[in-house]
Write a protein that holds these residues in place. Structure first.
Motif, mmCIF file in Angstrom:
data_model
loop_
_atom_site.group_PDB
_atom_site.id
_atom_site.type_symbol
_atom_site.label_atom_id
_atom_site.label_comp_id
_atom_site.label_asym_id
_atom_site.label_seq_id
_atom_site.Cartn_x
_atom_site.Cartn_y
_atom_site.Cartn_z
ATOM 1 N N ARG A 84 0.818 -1.213 -0.026
ATOM 2 C CA ARG A 84 0.011 -0.062 0.039
ATOM 3 C C ARG A 84 0.800 1.055 0.070
ATOM 4 O O ARG A 84 0.554 2.163 -0.500
ATOM 5 N N GLY B 91 2.454 1.523 -3.602
ATOM 6 C CA GLY B 91 1.454 1.792 -4.439
ATOM 7 C C GLY B 91 1.021 3.417 -4.347
ATOM 8 O O GLY B 91 0.615 3.861 -5.457
ATOM 9 N N ASP C 54 -2.264 3.908 -6.098
ATOM 10 C CA ASP C 54 -2.334 3.366 -7.388
ATOM 11 C C ASP C 54 -2.560 1.876 -7.371
ATOM 12 O O ASP C 54 -1.574 1.035 -6.911
ATOM 13 N N GLU D 93 -2.801 -0.802 -9.337
ATOM 14 C CA GLU D 93 -1.768 -1.595 -10.126
ATOM 15 C C GLU D 93 -0.327 -1.524 -9.442
ATOM 16 O O GLU D 93 0.380 -2.711 -9.480
ATOM 17 N N ARG D 94 0.097 -0.127 -9.366
ATOM 18 C CA ARG D 94 1.475 -0.352 -8.348
ATOM 19 C C ARG D 94 1.132 -1.211 -7.189
ATOM 20 O O ARG D 94 2.518 -1.730 -6.735
ATOM 21 N N GLU D 95 0.185 -0.922 -6.412
ATOM 22 C CA GLU D 95 0.181 -2.049 -5.184
ATOM 23 C C GLU D 95 0.337 -3.241 -5.529
ATOM 24 O O GLU D 95 0.851 -4.078 -4.673
ATOM 25 N N ARG D 96 -0.583 -3.718 -6.443
ATOM 26 C CA ARG D 96 -0.623 -5.284 -7.018
ATOM 27 C C ARG D 96 0.827 -5.501 -7.179
ATOM 28 O O ARG D 96 1.529 -6.630 -6.975
#
Length: 161
Positions: free
Chosen positions: A35, A38, A41, A43-46
């Motif tokens: 988190r 990310g 964001d 997608e950045r978190e995933r």
């Protein structure tokens, strides 16, 4: 360039990733770190969550070989320190302050009890520590969040026995 306190904070974050991987605290720590990276964001978190899981898998794969495990821990510590430094460098001042506060809170929430060590044979100390590798194939590593002196001892003259 980051202030020294933020660089130290990123170093602590990198070490925390290595320490938390494979522990009971991993799930919550991984979610919090993903988190943080990310920054809102999804997608950045995933992506960060996937990379954290990759780190945990790499560290778990080295459990049988102490030397390989230590080298992998040092490597992954550096990877995550660099990632956190890069994140903090790219944020504007307000977001950087918030991210630093969030990282401090995450580290405090998942901090290891004082005096604990994160790996078999490891040591955490608030004092001088000497780390030595025995020849011929020894490896010495250490993580440090303050000042330190690193020196390589001279090999004895072969004629000295």
């Amino acid at each position: 360039m980051l202030a020294e306190t933020l660089t130290a904070l990123a170093a602590a974050g990198g070490a925390a990733v290595v320490q938390a991987a494979g522990t009971d605290a991993w799930s919550g720590f991984r979610q919090g770190m993903a988190r943080l990276i990310g920054q809102g964001d999804p997608e950045r978190e995933r992506d960060a969550a996937r990379q954290l899981e990759r780190t945990a898998a790499l560290l778990a794969a080295e459990q049988g070989d102490d030397q390989a495990r230590m080298l992998r821990q040092v490597e992954q510590n550096g990877v995550w320190r660099g990632r956190l430094e890069s994140l903090l460098e790219t944020l504007d001042d307000a977001r950087r302050r918030q991210a630093a506060a969030d990282l401090r809170a995450l580290l405090q929430t998942h901090a290891e009890p004082a005096g604990g060590a994160s790996a078999p044979g490891g040591v955490a100390a608030n004092r001088d520590v000497t780390i030595r590798a025995e020849a011929p194939n020894g490896v010495a590593t250490g993580l440090n969040y303050g000042g330190f002196v690193f020196s390589v001892p001279q090999l004895p003259d072969p004629h000295q026995g």
